[in-house]
Write a protein that holds these residues in place. Structure first.
Motif, short mmCIF file in Angstrom:
data_model
loop_
_atom_site.label_atom_id
_atom_site.label_comp_id
_atom_site.label_asym_id
_atom_site.label_seq_id
_atom_site.Cartn_x
_atom_site.Cartn_y
_atom_site.Cartn_z
N LEU A 1 -3.77 -5.17 14.49
CA LEU A 1 -3.55 -3.73 14.38
C LEU A 1 -4.02 -3.18 13.03
CD1 LEU A 1 -2.31 -1.64 16.31
CD2 LEU A 1 -0.12 -1.95 15.16
N ARG A 2 -4.21 -4.07 12.06
CA ARG A 2 -4.59 -3.62 10.72
C ARG A 2 -5.93 -2.89 10.68
NH1 ARG A 2 -1.33 -4.14 6.77
NH2 ARG A 2 0.13 -5.86 6.61
N SER A 3 -6.81 -3.18 11.64
CA SER A 3 -8.11 -2.49 11.65
C SER A 3 -7.93 -0.99 11.88
CB SER A 3 -9.04 -3.08 12.71
OG SER A 3 -8.48 -2.90 13.99
N SER A 4 -6.79 -0.60 12.48
CA SER A 4 -6.53 0.82 12.74
C SER A 4 -5.81 1.50 11.58
CB SER A 4 -5.66 0.97 14.00
OG SER A 4 -6.31 0.39 15.09
N LEU A 5 -5.33 0.71 10.62
CA LEU A 5 -4.54 1.25 9.50
C LEU A 5 -5.12 0.69 8.20
CD1 LEU A 5 -1.85 2.70 8.56
CD2 LEU A 5 -0.73 0.50 8.87
N GLN A 6 -5.83 1.52 7.47
CA GLN A 6 -6.52 1.05 6.26
C GLN A 6 -6.03 1.81 5.02
OE1 GLN A 6 -9.24 -1.47 5.84
NE2 GLN A 6 -8.08 -2.11 7.62
N VAL A 7 -6.40 1.30 3.85
CA VAL A 7 -5.92 1.90 2.60
C VAL A 7 -7.07 2.04 1.60
CG1 VAL A 7 -5.23 -0.36 1.68
CG2 VAL A 7 -4.19 1.70 0.74
N ILE A 8 -7.01 3.12 0.80
CA ILE A 8 -7.95 3.30 -0.32
C ILE A 8 -7.10 3.43 -1.57
CG2 ILE A 8 -9.66 4.83 -1.38
CD1 ILE A 8 -10.45 5.52 1.59
N PHE A 9 -7.34 2.54 -2.54
CA PHE A 9 -6.48 2.47 -3.73
C PHE A 9 -6.95 3.40 -4.84
CE2 PHE A 9 -5.83 -1.66 -1.64
CZ PHE A 9 -4.45 -1.67 -1.57
N GLN A 10 -6.06 3.52 -5.84
CA GLN A 10 -6.25 4.45 -6.95
C GLN A 10 -7.47 4.10 -7.81
OE1 GLN A 10 -2.70 4.79 -9.23
NE2 GLN A 10 -3.58 6.05 -10.81
N ASP A 11 -7.56 2.84 -8.21
CA ASP A 11 -8.58 2.45 -9.17
C ASP A 11 -9.70 1.71 -8.45
OD1 ASP A 11 -10.13 1.60 -11.22
OD2 ASP A 11 -8.70 0.17 -12.04
N PRO A 12 -10.87 2.36 -8.25
CA PRO A 12 -11.93 1.70 -7.48
C PRO A 12 -12.46 0.45 -8.16
CG PRO A 12 -12.73 3.77 -8.46
CD PRO A 12 -11.25 3.71 -8.71
N PHE A 13 -12.39 0.39 -9.50
CA PHE A 13 -12.92 -0.79 -10.19
C PHE A 13 -11.98 -1.98 -9.98
CE2 PHE A 13 -14.39 -3.23 -13.99
CZ PHE A 13 -15.71 -3.35 -13.56
N GLY A 14 -10.67 -1.71 -9.98
CA GLY A 14 -9.68 -2.78 -9.81
C GLY A 14 -9.59 -3.28 -8.38
N SER A 15 -9.94 -2.42 -7.41
CA SER A 15 -9.76 -2.81 -6.01
C SER A 15 -11.01 -3.43 -5.38
CB SER A 15 -9.31 -1.61 -5.18
OG SER A 15 -10.30 -0.62 -5.16
N LEU A 16 -12.12 -3.46 -6.14
CA LEU A 16 -13.34 -4.11 -5.63
C LEU A 16 -13.56 -5.42 -6.39
CD1 LEU A 16 -15.74 -0.99 -5.54
CD2 LEU A 16 -14.41 -1.92 -3.64
N SER A 17 -13.84 -6.49 -5.68
CA SER A 17 -14.04 -7.79 -6.33
C SER A 17 -15.32 -7.79 -7.15
CB SER A 17 -14.11 -8.90 -5.28
OG SER A 17 -14.52 -10.10 -5.91
N PRO A 18 -15.23 -8.13 -8.45
CA PRO A 18 -16.44 -8.12 -9.29
C PRO A 18 -17.42 -9.24 -8.95
CG PRO A 18 -14.57 -8.98 -10.52
CD PRO A 18 -14.03 -8.51 -9.21
N ARG A 19 -16.95 -10.24 -8.17
CA ARG A 19 -17.81 -11.39 -7.83
C ARG A 19 -18.59 -11.18 -6.52
NH1 ARG A 19 -15.84 -16.44 -10.24
NH2 ARG A 19 -14.36 -15.90 -11.84
N MET A 20 -18.30 -10.07 -5.83
CA MET A 20 -18.95 -9.82 -4.53
C MET A 20 -19.90 -8.63 -4.63
SD MET A 20 -15.53 -10.36 -2.23
CE MET A 20 -16.18 -10.11 -0.60
N ASN A 21 -21.03 -8.70 -3.94
CA ASN A 21 -21.91 -7.53 -3.91
C ASN A 21 -21.43 -6.56 -2.83
OD1 ASN A 21 -23.01 -8.39 -1.39
ND2 ASN A 21 -24.56 -9.61 -2.43
#
Length: 545
Positions: A373-393
């Protein structure tokens, strides 16, 4: 008479053809006892300009021009860029003090707040006794409006709220009675009401300093509402160039430069789809409560009752609807978002009440069913730099959800979906193999939105989605979210302490205080006719009426 004067200041990085000017031929003056605001977007050179008088510029920076400082002893002006660094150390703190943007990183976590203020007091008065230094530090905490200053004197930075930490920073800066206070984004991390309190405090302290010759204030910010409330003069920077300078009234009411006009008119615009009368309810909570076990004991064998963070919150979110959640720090906004998303399971939180997601009882679902069910309920966090993995493109970041929910997709299909989604959020194919640090704040938030939307969710929880962005970029991101909502009939639960954002995006508003809903209703009706005193205070602080 000027206190500090920038003459033809240039700050550049790199050599030869690669040389880039972060500050370009800047001329600016701050008078004795004057309040000047330096405004502009991220990367405009505001902080570099502020750090230059204290010679705290970044490694590799080349600084030229003059910064003329009016000396206390009446011996005329001195160029701060040409005096030895030992003399600058005498000026730092004593004559020019600084309040930094993030108090949590600027304060030392290993020392109590009181010890750190005493250190500043002893620099100004080296012969002062320990007891007098303690009294002076407590008095400074009292002056800056911290409740129970004698008790807070012994607190560590992490034990204070954001507003109290910022007040402690101001107390430290004022310990040496400086003649110029440089405040670099001093209110960015604070609630609307706290922001105005901090600025009113700075005004009061400036008034009190008049007996000792007055204190000038240089405020660096991208919050234009605060500038109107606080500054006497404004200077607008764009990519290191001074675009416009003048009295606050003149710059805001009759901006001459096109960039200043765009900045002044970058308030978010309300462009909402009216709700369909028979729109289905996608997310519903009934008496949702969250409590954390207390670490204190009432007696030898009895623990204190759990600390309730959220108290019986009920709402229903329909298709294509946005419900805004507002309130001060600690009111339970983020806890509500985490509880709805079911992300409190691994903490010690006790969650009670019902959460219904697309007709399913969220609390009673098995982990496998919940994951589906999680594909229907998603989240966008406050800090885009903190919520994106720096090791992934970007390709890996955006396609991560597809790997979990659609594992049978081929590599080509996955890439096609990612490219299509990036186009939706205004990014092109060239972004695929780049990493988060190579993008601006606004672009990073667009990547976070693409990651959430690639699974075609029906509900999005937006936790302060634009608080880390400049006003013009914020406007673009909000316009994108509104457009996507119309296109895909998305339902948004938007958490924010920026009332202008909530007004532009929400059909209904929920006001939280101390974990309780104090008011809930139509956005425009509530902003124009708030019923509760707390709501009136929040709206007055944001100057929306």
């Amino acid at each position: 008479m000027s206190l500090l004067r920038y003459e033809d200041l240039c700050i550049s990085f790199g050599e030869g053809r690669r040389e880039k000017f972060a500050v370009n031929h800047l001329d600016l003056e701050i008078g004795i006892g004057e309040r000047v605001a330096l405004v502009g977007e991220s990367g405009s050179g505001k902080t570099l300009t502020a750090l230059a008088p204290l010679r705290l510029e970044s490694e590799g920076a080349k600084v030229s021009g003059k910064i003329l400082w009016n000396r206390k002893d009446g011996k005329g002006e001195v160029d701060l860029l040409s005096v030895p660094i030992q003399d600058i150390r005498e000026i730092r703190g004593r004559e020019i003090a600084m309040v930094f943007q993030e108090p949590m990183t600027a304060l030392n976590p290993l020392f109590t707040v009181g010890n750190q203020i005493i250190e500043a007091v002893q620099i100004f008065q080296p012969l002062i006794s320990k007891s007098d230094a303690i009294d002076a530090a407590v008095d400074l905490l009292r002056k800056t409006g911290i409740p129970e200053p004698e008790r807070r004197f012994h607190s560590y930075p992490h034990q204070l709220s954001g507003g109290q930490r910022q007040r402690a920073m101001i107390a430290m800066a004022l310990a040496c009675k400086p003649r110029l206070l440089i405040a670099d984004e001093p209110t960015t991390a604070l609630d609307v009401s706290l922001r105005l309190q901090i600025l009113d405090l700075l005004k009061e302290l400036q008034e009190e300093s008049k007996d000792e010759g007055g204190m000038g204030i240089l405020l660096i910010t991208h919050d234009l509402n605060l500038v109107k409330h606080f500054a006497q003069r404004v200077a607008v920077l764009n990519q290191g160039n001074l675009m416009e300078s003048g009295s606050t009234k003149q710059v805001f009411e009759h901006p001459e430069d096109p960039y200043t006009r765009a900045l002044v008119n970058s308030e978010p615009i309300r462009d909402l789809v009216p709700l369909m009368p028979l729109a289905p309810v996608l997310l519903k909570t009934e008496e949702l409560s969250v409590a954390y076990p207390s670490s204190e004991s009432v007696s030898w064998f009895k623990k204190a009752p759990p600390h309730k963070v959220l108290k019986k919150v009920s709402f229903a979110l329909k298709q294509s609807q946005t419900i805004g959640v507002i309130g001060e720090s600690g009111s339970g906004k983020t806890t509500l978002g985490m509880a709805v998303l079911g992300l409190l399971g691994d903490s010690s939180a006790e969650v009670s009440g019902d959460v219904d997601v697309l007709g399913n009882d969220w609390q009673k679902l098995k982990p496998v069913e919940r994951r589906a069910l999680r594909s229907s309920l998603q989240v966008i966090f406050q800090d885009p730099f903190g919520s994106l993995s720096p090791r992934m493109n970007v390709l890996q970041i955006v396609s991560e959800g597809l790997d979990v929910h659609f594992p049978k997709l081929s590599t080509a299909e996955r890439e096609t979906r990612v490219v299509d989604m990036l186009k939706e959020v205004g990014l092109d194919r060239s972004a695929l193999l780049r990493y988060p640090h190579e993008f601006s704040g606004g672009q990073r938030q667009r990547i976070a939105i693409a990651r959430a939307l690639i699974l075609r969710p029906q509900i999005l929880v937006l936790d302060e989605p634009t608080s880390a962005l400049d006003v013009s970029i914020q406007k673009q991101v909000l316009a994108l979210l509104a457009e996507l909502q119309k296109k895909y009939n998305l339902a948004y639960l938007m958490i924010s302490h920026d009332l202008a954002v909530i007004r532009a995006m929400s059909h209904e508003v929920m006001v939280l205080k101390g974990g309780k809903v104090v008011e809930f209703g139509d956005t425009e009706t509530m902003i124009k006719h708030p019923r509760q005193t707390y709501t009136k205070e929040l709206i007055a602080a944001a100057e929306l009426t």
